[in-house]
Enzyme design. Structure first.
Site, short mmCIF file in Angstrom:
data_model
loop_
_atom_site.label_atom_id
_atom_site.label_comp_id
_atom_site.label_asym_id
_atom_site.label_seq_id
_atom_site.Cartn_x
_atom_site.Cartn_y
_atom_site.Cartn_z
N ASP A 24 37.62 42.56 47.48
CA ASP A 24 36.88 41.71 46.54
C ASP A 24 35.89 40.83 47.30
O ASP A 24 36.06 40.60 48.50
CB ASP A 24 37.94 40.87 45.81
CG ASP A 24 37.36 39.74 45.02
OD1 ASP A 24 36.67 40.02 44.04
OD2 ASP A 24 37.59 38.58 45.40
N ASP A 42 33.80 37.47 46.00
CA ASP A 42 33.90 36.00 45.83
C ASP A 42 35.35 35.54 46.02
O ASP A 42 36.25 36.00 45.31
CB ASP A 42 33.44 35.58 44.43
CG ASP A 42 31.97 35.87 44.19
OD1 ASP A 42 31.15 35.01 44.48
OD2 ASP A 42 31.66 36.99 43.72
N ASP A 87 41.62 38.02 45.33
CA ASP A 87 42.05 36.62 45.25
C ASP A 87 42.44 36.18 43.85
O ASP A 87 42.73 35.01 43.65
CB ASP A 87 40.93 35.69 45.76
CG ASP A 87 39.75 35.63 44.80
OD1 ASP A 87 39.41 36.68 44.21
OD2 ASP A 87 39.18 34.54 44.65
O1 PGA Z 1 31.37 37.08 40.20
C1 PGA Z 1 32.51 36.75 39.84
O2 PGA Z 1 32.76 36.11 38.81
C2 PGA Z 1 33.70 37.11 40.70
O3 PGA Z 1 33.40 38.02 41.69
P1 PGA Z 1 34.59 38.73 42.51
O4 PGA Z 1 35.07 39.87 41.65
O5 PGA Z 1 33.89 39.18 43.77
O6 PGA Z 1 35.64 37.71 42.77
MG MG Z 2 37.36 37.11 43.75
#
Ligand code: PGA
Ligand code: MG
Length: 242
Positions: free
Chosen positions: A28, A30, A191
């Site tokens: 992942d 963020d 996360d």
């Molecule tokens: O952009 C988002 O809301 C979250 O992104 P992610 O899936 O990389 O945690």
């Molecule tokens: Mg994330």
């Protein structure tokens, strides 16, 4: 909210044997690879100011990260997790936010500790790597490039690459198909609840890091195989299956 949560999720409470045998790893973005919260909050507050709304504390905006850019804008406009702003306000705010986030994209954003070492160790062990994020592609690729992470990945699937994003299993199953492997041979490291639900629905293994966002909830509530302190620690818990 319809959530399936296990009472405890850590390496000592699981049935899987370590090191876990897998053929490829999805990661992942963020809250797992990159600490993007500060730049996302700056852009959200620039947008709120421009549409005449009160700014929000960065910690509040951080809890809105997880379900992609449209949801982040809706949550920021309504100051609530499930709020629906008026269509006219949302239509005005969305391009402003996109313009502002393009400006703030990589001001404070950095890889978390253990990310570069972890990616290096995973590649050295021969794992194919995919980045699976709910972030829109227009932001994902420049950010991976600017932070030097893009070169580690064989595949990048963003929130708008496919018709559905996490917690739907579609991007995970798509990555398995691209790599020509079964879901049970794939590990996702994430996360948040979006990652855990997507992995369980796809039948992939799932590790979670404790330092990310998880929409304001404690990561230990998640149904995952292990909570790992860093990506480097995760690399030590897996082995490349032939
Ligand atoms: O952009 C988002 O809301 C979250 O992104 P992610 O899936 O990389 O945690
Ligand atoms: Mg994330």
């Amino acid at each position: 909210m319809n959530e399936t949560l296990s009472p405890l999720a850590d390496a000592s409470a699981i049935e899987v044997k370590y090191p876990l045998s897998v053929k490829a790893v999805m990661i992942d973005l963020d809250g797992t690879l990159l600490d993007t919260a500060s730049d996302l909050a700056t852009a959200a507050n620039m947008m709120l100011r421009e549409v005449g709304r009160a700014e929000l504390p960065p910690e509040t905006i951080q809890s809105y990260i997880g379900k992609g850019v449209e949801k982040l804008v809706k949550r920021s406009l309504t100051a609530s997790m499930d709020g629906e702003p008026e269509a006219e306000l949302f239509d005005r705010a969305m391009p402003i936010y996109e313009r502002d986030y393009a400006k703030t994209l990589c001001v404070d954003t950095r890889p978390y500790p253990g990310v570069l070492d972890g990616l290096g160790a995973l590649r050295e062990s021969g794992f194919r790597l995919a980045c699976i994020t709910n972030k829109a592609e227009a932001f994902t690729l420049p950010l991976l490039r600017a932070t030097g992470l893009l070169e580690f990945f064989d595949l990048v699937l963003s929130g708008d690459t496919l018709p559905k994003k996490k917690p739907d299993p579609m991007p995970l199953l798509h990555a398995c198909k691209q790599f020509n492997i079964e879901p049970g041979e794939m590990l996702l490291i994430g996360d948040s609840l979006n990652d855990a639900q997507a992995a369980r629905a796809a039948g992939c293994h799932i590790f979670c890091v404790p330092y990310g966002y998880n929409e304001g909830r404690d990561v230990r509530e998640l149904d995952c195989d292990a909570v790992v302190a860093t990506l480097y620690e995760a690399a030590k818990l897996i082995r490349k299956s032939p």
